[in-house]
Design a protein around this motif. Sequence first.
Motif, mmCIF file in Angstrom:
data_model
loop_
_atom_site.group_PDB
_atom_site.id
_atom_site.type_symbol
_atom_site.label_atom_id
_atom_site.label_comp_id
_atom_site.label_asym_id
_atom_site.label_seq_id
_atom_site.Cartn_x
_atom_site.Cartn_y
_atom_site.Cartn_z
ATOM 1 N N ASP A 1 11.234 -5.025 -3.628
ATOM 2 C CA ASP A 1 10.210 -5.139 -2.587
ATOM 3 C C ASP A 1 10.694 -6.023 -1.440
ATOM 4 O OD1 ASP A 1 7.705 -4.558 -1.534
ATOM 5 O OD2 ASP A 1 6.823 -6.388 -2.319
ATOM 6 N N THR B 1 9.257 -7.276 1.680
ATOM 7 C CA THR B 1 8.172 -7.583 2.610
ATOM 8 C C THR B 1 8.630 -8.656 3.599
ATOM 9 O OG1 THR B 1 7.321 -9.226 1.056
ATOM 10 C CG2 THR B 1 6.396 -7.002 0.930
ATOM 11 N N ASN C 1 -2.154 2.232 15.598
ATOM 12 C CA ASN C 1 -2.380 0.850 16.007
ATOM 13 C C ASN C 1 -1.313 0.420 17.009
ATOM 14 O OD1 ASN C 1 -4.565 0.537 14.216
ATOM 15 N ND2 ASN C 1 -3.179 0.037 12.524
ATOM 16 N N VAL D 1 9.744 -1.506 7.038
ATOM 17 C CA VAL D 1 9.389 -2.807 7.594
ATOM 18 C C VAL D 1 10.118 -2.966 8.919
ATOM 19 C CG1 VAL D 1 9.530 -5.308 7.277
ATOM 20 C CG2 VAL D 1 9.031 -3.835 5.327
ATOM 21 N N LYS E 1 11.062 -0.499 2.916
ATOM 22 C CA LYS E 1 10.364 -1.578 2.220
ATOM 23 C C LYS E 1 10.830 -1.685 0.770
ATOM 24 C CE LYS E 1 5.653 -3.219 1.303
ATOM 25 N NZ LYS E 1 5.703 -3.163 -0.168
ATOM 26 N N SER F 1 6.654 3.401 12.711
ATOM 27 C CA SER F 1 7.051 3.843 11.366
ATOM 28 C C SER F 1 5.852 3.880 10.444
ATOM 29 C CB SER F 1 8.117 2.909 10.781
ATOM 30 O OG SER F 1 7.522 1.698 10.323
ATOM 31 N N THR F 2 6.011 4.569 9.335
ATOM 32 C CA THR F 2 5.003 4.550 8.281
ATOM 33 C C THR F 2 5.150 3.231 7.518
ATOM 34 O OG1 THR F 2 6.473 5.559 6.635
ATOM 35 C CG2 THR F 2 5.181 7.047 8.037
ATOM 36 N N GLU F 3 4.260 2.982 6.555
ATOM 37 C CA GLU F 3 4.300 1.744 5.783
ATOM 38 C C GLU F 3 5.446 1.723 4.775
ATOM 39 O OE1 GLU F 3 0.437 1.122 4.129
ATOM 40 O OE2 GLU F 3 -0.467 0.621 6.068
ATOM 41 N N SER F 4 6.231 2.802 4.730
ATOM 42 C CA SER F 4 7.410 2.822 3.857
ATOM 43 C C SER F 4 8.541 1.965 4.426
ATOM 44 C CB SER F 4 7.925 4.251 3.671
ATOM 45 O OG SER F 4 6.953 5.055 3.051
ATOM 46 N N GLY G 1 9.402 8.202 9.136
ATOM 47 C CA GLY G 1 8.846 8.243 7.785
ATOM 48 C C GLY G 1 9.797 8.938 6.832
#
Length: 221
Positions: A113, A115, A36, A78, A50, A73-76, A19
Amino acid sequence: MIFKDRKPEDGYDYIQILGRQNNERTYKYIRRDYVNQVENLDKYKLFIPKANGTGAFGETLTLPEVCNPGIGSTESFVGIGLFDSMDASENALKYIKTKFARAMLGVIKITQDLTPTKWKYVPLQDFKSSSDIDWSQSIANIDKQLYKKYNLSDEEIDKAVKEAEKFAEEDKKKKEEIEIRNNADTLVYQSEKSLKDLGDKVDAADKAAVEAEIEKVKEAL
């Protein structure tokens, strides 16, 4: 605390999470049963921010992290890949550094971005030693292999990059012109509204001077 700087010796199964903290990349420990069970958690993979670059065509991406099994990883970030070996993940890293892959990514990625959908036109490769691409070569030589594989040339890629840069500069100028017009239009509206609201409280000479300036701005628009 859920996240730990060091792996606790408390009998639970822990994984690491990549992170950001204080604007720097960092790894923390967290219990496996708190996260998860994503598909690549126990595989080799790459993690890439990301928010990446500016959206310029063919731009160099912020360097990804090559991570071992048991790291998430965190959502920061990909995740890229689901590899059985470190060699395969390092070969994938070489691939996304190529001019070819960056150009294909730039077909859709027009902002910072990054994604998963932005990779739609980046062809999937075989990153094992049996691949038709010799990943042991330099990035430049890997590019040449990719150009040959897809019937492209270095000149075609360079031309696409230059044209994209030209259009990006033109778009930037148009956006700046629109922004100037919008700001001027807002200024005119606010000035006229202020004059109307103030009415006789404004000196006649001052009012006339402001109205004259407003007309100049309107003519320029």
